[in-house]
Design a protein around this motif. Structure first.
Motif, PDB file in Angstrom:
ATOM      1  N   GLY A 163       0.805  -1.216   0.000  1.00  0.00           N
ATOM      2  CA  GLY A 163       0.000   0.000   0.000  1.00  0.00           C
ATOM      3  C   GLY A 163       0.838   1.266   0.000  1.00  0.00           C
ATOM      4  O   GLY A 163       2.067   1.223  -0.072  1.00  0.00           O
ATOM      5  N   SER A 164       0.131   2.388   0.097  1.00  0.00           N
ATOM      6  CA  SER A 164       0.775   3.689   0.036  1.00  0.00           C
ATOM      7  C   SER A 164       0.283   4.592   1.164  1.00  0.00           C
ATOM      8  O   SER A 164      -0.843   4.448   1.650  1.00  0.00           O
ATOM      9  CB  SER A 164       0.480   4.372  -1.302  1.00  0.00           C
TER      10      SER A 164
ATOM     11  N   ARG B 275       0.966   8.995   2.365  1.00  0.00           N
ATOM     12  CA  ARG B 275       1.666  10.260   2.156  1.00  0.00           C
ATOM     13  C   ARG B 275       1.766  10.983   3.481  1.00  0.00           C
ATOM     14  O   ARG B 275       0.750  11.308   4.095  1.00  0.00           O
ATOM     15  CB  ARG B 275       0.973  11.146   1.130  1.00  0.00           C
TER      16      ARG B 275
ATOM     17  N   ARG C  12      10.803   3.878  -4.365  1.00  0.00           N
ATOM     18  CA  ARG C  12       9.497   3.651  -3.727  1.00  0.00           C
ATOM     19  C   ARG C  12       8.967   4.917  -3.057  1.00  0.00           C
ATOM     20  O   ARG C  12       7.762   5.145  -3.027  1.00  0.00           O
ATOM     21  CB  ARG C  12       9.594   2.547  -2.678  1.00  0.00           C
ATOM     22  N   PHE C  13       9.847   5.718  -2.485  1.00  0.00           N
ATOM     23  CA  PHE C  13       9.461   6.925  -1.770  1.00  0.00           C
ATOM     24  C   PHE C  13       9.856   8.153  -2.588  1.00  0.00           C
ATOM     25  O   PHE C  13      10.867   8.145  -3.292  1.00  0.00           O
ATOM     26  CB  PHE C  13      10.172   7.010  -0.420  1.00  0.00           C
ATOM     27  N   THR C  14       9.067   9.209  -2.447  1.00  0.00           N
ATOM     28  CA  THR C  14       9.355  10.479  -3.106  1.00  0.00           C
ATOM     29  C   THR C  14       9.173  11.624  -2.122  1.00  0.00           C
ATOM     30  O   THR C  14       8.108  11.747  -1.513  1.00  0.00           O
ATOM     31  CB  THR C  14       8.438  10.705  -4.310  1.00  0.00           C
TER      32      THR C  14
ATOM     33  N   GLN D 250       5.894  10.833  -0.064  1.00  0.00           N
ATOM     34  CA  GLN D 250       4.998   9.869  -0.676  1.00  0.00           C
ATOM     35  C   GLN D 250       5.659   8.505  -0.602  1.00  0.00           C
ATOM     36  O   GLN D 250       6.766   8.328  -1.112  1.00  0.00           O
ATOM     37  CB  GLN D 250       4.717  10.241  -2.134  1.00  0.00           C
ATOM     38  N   MET D 251       4.971   7.561   0.026  1.00  0.00           N
ATOM     39  CA  MET D 251       5.535   6.229   0.244  1.00  0.00           C
ATOM     40  C   MET D 251       4.664   5.203  -0.474  1.00  0.00           C
ATOM     41  O   MET D 251       3.485   5.029  -0.135  1.00  0.00           O
ATOM     42  CB  MET D 251       5.599   5.922   1.739  1.00  0.00           C
ATOM     43  N   ASN D 252       5.251   4.550  -1.454  1.00  0.00           N
ATOM     44  CA  ASN D 252       4.560   3.524  -2.229  1.00  0.00           C
ATOM     45  C   ASN D 252       5.206   2.160  -1.997  1.00  0.00           C
ATOM     46  O   ASN D 252       6.341   2.082  -1.522  1.00  0.00           O
ATOM     47  CB  ASN D 252       4.591   3.866  -3.710  1.00  0.00           C
ATOM     48  N   SER D 253       4.490   1.113  -2.345  1.00  0.00           N
ATOM     49  CA  SER D 253       5.003  -0.252  -2.206  1.00  0.00           C
ATOM     50  C   SER D 253       5.555  -0.480  -0.811  1.00  0.00           C
ATOM     51  O   SER D 253       6.659  -1.034  -0.640  1.00  0.00           O
ATOM     52  CB  SER D 253       6.084  -0.522  -3.261  1.00  0.00           C
ATOM     53  N   LEU D 254       4.804  -0.092   0.172  1.00  0.00           N
ATOM     54  CA  LEU D 254       5.271  -0.206   1.556  1.00  0.00           C
ATOM     55  C   LEU D 254       5.427  -1.662   1.968  1.00  0.00           C
ATOM     56  O   LEU D 254       4.644  -2.534   1.555  1.00  0.00           O
ATOM     57  CB  LEU D 254       4.308   0.509   2.495  1.00  0.00           C
TER      58      LEU D 254
END
Length: 125
Positions: free
Chosen positions: A16-17, A19, A67-69, A82-86
């Motif tokens: 999941g993601s 922010r 994964r993070f921005t 922004q954290m994706n593919s946690l």
């Protein structure tokens, strides 16, 4: 003096993601660099990402790269993560920090002058 307040943490399933946001006040936001760090239970605080005062330069830990921005909106005095593919190993308290001494992005925690109170991120498997 700078005040930093994080928000956006929570519980999310693996993959999941989330922010995170960090609202700053007290000094001209566009004059200093910002960073995100995290600390998991029983572990030392570690660098996650940093951004220069202008936002043109960013720097990531290898563990989150891709994964993070990190980004910032100087008009809103806010920095984001922004954290994706946690993954479960991303579980930690996340802190934002302000480096008032320079405009560049740094991974060195001792360079940061002010810290927020932290926001919990929990990733379930």
């Amino acid at each position: 003096q700078v005040q930093l307040v994080e928000s956006g943490g929570g519980l999310v399933q693996a993959g999941g993601s989330l922010r995170l946001s960090c609202a700053a006040s007290g000094r001209t936001f566009s004059s200093y660099a910002m960073g995100w760090f995290r600390q998991a239970p029983g572990k030392e605080r570690e660098f996650v990402a940093a951004i220069s005062r202008t936002g043109f330069s960013t720097y990531y830990a290898d563990s989150v790269k891709g994964r993070f921005t990190i980004s910032r909106d100087n008009a809103k005095n806010t920095v984001y993560l922004q954290m994706n593919s946690l993954q479960p190993e991303d579980t930690a308290v996340y802190y934002c920090a302000a480096d008032l001494k320079g405009g560049g992005a740094t991974s060195l925690s001792y360079e940061y002058d002010y810290w927020g109170q932290g926001t919990q991120v929990t990733v379930s498997s």
